[in-house]
Design an enzyme around this catalytic site. Structure first.
Site, PDB file in Angstrom:
ATOM      1  N   GLU A   1      15.368  14.563   1.569  1.00  0.00           N
ATOM      2  CA  GLU A   1      14.470  15.347   0.708  1.00  0.00           C
ATOM      3  C   GLU A   1      15.258  16.283  -0.207  1.00  0.00           C
ATOM      4  O   GLU A   1      14.963  16.422  -1.394  1.00  0.00           O
ATOM      5  CB  GLU A   1      13.501  16.160   1.567  1.00  0.00           C
ATOM      6  CG  GLU A   1      12.497  15.314   2.330  1.00  0.00           C
ATOM      7  CD  GLU A   1      11.771  16.145   3.383  1.00  0.00           C
ATOM      8  OE1 GLU A   1      12.207  16.138   4.545  1.00  0.00           O
ATOM      9  OE2 GLU A   1      10.797  16.813   3.029  1.00  0.00           O
TER      10      GLU A   1
ATOM     11  N   LYS B   1       8.521  15.238  15.731  1.00  0.00           N
ATOM     12  CA  LYS B   1       8.994  15.040  14.360  1.00  0.00           C
ATOM     13  C   LYS B   1      10.493  14.813  14.262  1.00  0.00           C
ATOM     14  O   LYS B   1      11.284  15.375  14.992  1.00  0.00           O
ATOM     15  CB  LYS B   1       8.646  16.269  13.521  1.00  0.00           C
ATOM     16  CG  LYS B   1       7.153  16.422  13.326  1.00  0.00           C
ATOM     17  CD  LYS B   1       6.674  15.732  12.090  1.00  0.00           C
ATOM     18  CE  LYS B   1       6.751  16.714  10.945  1.00  0.00           C
ATOM     19  NZ  LYS B   1       6.106  16.179   9.763  1.00  0.00           N
TER      20      LYS B   1
ATOM     21  N   HIS C   1       5.551  -1.397  -8.896  1.00  0.00           N
ATOM     22  CA  HIS C   1       4.413  -0.459  -8.808  1.00  0.00           C
ATOM     23  C   HIS C   1       4.195   0.015  -7.365  1.00  0.00           C
ATOM     24  O   HIS C   1       3.089   0.405  -7.007  1.00  0.00           O
ATOM     25  CB  HIS C   1       3.108  -1.089  -9.328  1.00  0.00           C
ATOM     26  CG  HIS C   1       3.263  -1.839 -10.612  1.00  0.00           C
ATOM     27  ND1 HIS C   1       3.018  -1.278 -11.840  1.00  0.00           N
ATOM     28  CD2 HIS C   1       3.674  -3.116 -10.864  1.00  0.00           C
ATOM     29  CE1 HIS C   1       3.255  -2.170 -12.802  1.00  0.00           C
ATOM     30  NE2 HIS C   1       3.661  -3.288 -12.221  1.00  0.00           N
TER      31      HIS C   1
END
Ligand code: ARG
Length: 456
Positions: A287, A280, A153
């Site tokens: 992705e 960044k 979970h």
């Protein structure tokens, strides 16, 4: 090619909707291989003279070279790859080129070409998947004892090792390879010679063309052979499942690489910067690998819908099989290559993983198991006692192994000092020695076995 009974040519829009040359030119090498096998067979059974067969086969070689060199002009007026090649053959060797199409049709031709293409592609994908497994198995061996939190979970569950986590994907990919291999086995029958749908009156030798093209045997029913696209569907289903696995690994990489988790650092080679935020390092390759399942599973769905409800045998609908299949398999190959690069370059951060593994009361199950083993407590009761111990630790804001013994004995007298032996994350993973469990010694052994298997 088929204009004998037509008084006028097609409307421009007809040509546009009908032509497949824009995409099926990718089948050119398979089409040439198929035609050469067909010509040789026609010669061997005496349908073509030796001289005609020779000039056809040579002419097809020349066309192959033109296509390879990029000097071949594909024409939309000639509809598809089959007619483009045949028309060029006629230019090169004259009207004898027309003898090649004896005892075949574009229906069995395209079915053969597409099977050959998919077979070739499955072989390439298998090499790619094996390389990805190798990269994962290497990381697993290196990090057999690197402790990380295991989740269910996405809540901290029990400590596992990073190597064990990597090997989980090695197993998934093994099944993916199995599915492709299985599809390949079933697709490896040759439709050539089924002609339009009914077979042919010419005394052809279908076994000869099948074996020449590396097929196990000719297909057994001509109607089925020109109408069947199961082989593409099975391959797309296998591709969808493989892409699903890749998307799960990609998602984990995205999570692990976040500042909040900081479990891994991705290489510059597989990340990008931001044009506005200089700090960044974006996991774009992960992705995109996570996203590709969209178009790959859509391709499966798309072809399934095209095929649904089609009467036997061939219908032009089936020309819609190619673009989605090419796109799906191209993108799967890209995902596999990107994942392999990313995994090889990925640098785990063992300190951060260990620290997280120790949080979230991840060794609570070890405490319960200890109560069963050392105190003879039934597991259900042990579970309850452990729950109270976790609550006590939570109230004090400490980890289980930081909770003083008195606080534990206050909950249950059967708890002794020995319990601390099982409360560390290392003790926890070291104890999981059951077959398939996360103990470093297991993981090391499995990783080595995989490496050996993959070297073969
Ligand atoms: N371009 C067609 C396809 O991809 C080839 C077969 C066409 N056959 C026909 N009878 N029109 O399906």
């Amino acid at each position: 090619m088929w204009g004998g009974r037509f008084a006028s040519g097609p409307a421009a829009i007809m040509e546009e909707i009908n032509a497949s040359i824009g995409f099926d030119q990718r089948l050119a090498s398979q089409d040439i291989r198929g035609s050469q096998a067909h010509a040789a067979m026609l010669r061997d059974v005496g349908i073509l003279t030796k001289a005609d067969a020779k000039s056809i086969i040579k002419g097809l070689d020349a066309i192959g070279e033109e296509i390879e060199a990029g000097t071949f002009t594909f024409s939309r007026a000639l509809e598809d790859v089959h007619m483009n090649i045949e028309a060029r053959l006629a230019e090169l060797i004259g009207p004898e080129a027309g003898r090649l199409h004896t005892a075949r049709s574009r229906n069995d031709q395209v079915a053969t070409d597409f099977r050959l293409y998919i077979r070739d592609t499955i072989d390439q994908i298998d090499v790619g998947l094996a390389a990805l497994q190798k990269a994962l198995a290497a990381k697993a061996e290196e990090h057999a004892a690197t402790v990380m939190p295991g989740y269910t979970h996405l809540q901290t569950a029990q400590p596992v090792t990073f190597g064990h986590h990597c090997l989980a994907y090695v197993e998934m990919i093994a099944r993916d390879r199995g599915r492709f291999a299985d599809a390949r086995k079933r697709l490896n029958e040759c439709p050539l010679g089924c002609a339009a749908l009914a077979g042919t009156s010419f005394p052809i030798d279908r076994k000869a063309t099948a074996s020449e093209l590396g097929f196990d045997r000719p297909t057994a029913n001509s109607l089925d052979a020109v109408a069947d696209r199961d082989f593409a569907l099975e391959t797309l289903a296998a591709a969808s499942i493989a892409a699903m696995h890749a998307s799960r690994l990609a998602e984990e990489i995205v999570i692990w690489a976040s500042a909040e988790f900081n479990f891994v650092t991705l290489s510059d080679a597989f990340t990008t910067g931001s044009s506005i935020m200089p700090q960044k390092r974006n996991p774009d390759a992960a992705e995109l690998s996570r996203a590709k399942i969209g178009r790959i599973a859509a391709a499966f769905q798309s072809l399934l819908m095209v095929m649904k409800g089609l009467p036997l045998a061939y219908s032009k609908d089936m020309q819609e099989d190619k673009e989605v299949t090419f796109d799906a398999l191209d993108n799967l190959a890209l995902v596999i290559a990107a994942m392999t690069g990313m995994i090889s370059d990925l640098a785990p951060n063992p300190e951060k993983m260990r620290e997280s593994a120790a949080r979230g009361y991840s060794t609570a199950t070890d405490l319960a198991d200890w109560l069963v083993r050392a105190g003879g407590v039934p597991f259900r009761e042990a579970h309850h006692i452990t729950g109270s111990v976790v609550a006590a630790a939570e109230a004090r804001g400490v980890r289980l192994d930081e909770l003083p013994l008195e606080a534990m004995t206050a909950i249950d007298k059967r708890i002794t000092d020995d319990v601390f032996d099982v409360l560390s994350v290392d003790a926890s993973v070291n104890s999981r020695t059951s077959y398939g469990g996360t103990a470093p010694q297991n993981v090391r052994k499995m990783a080595r076995a995989w490496r050996k298997r993959l070297e073969k």
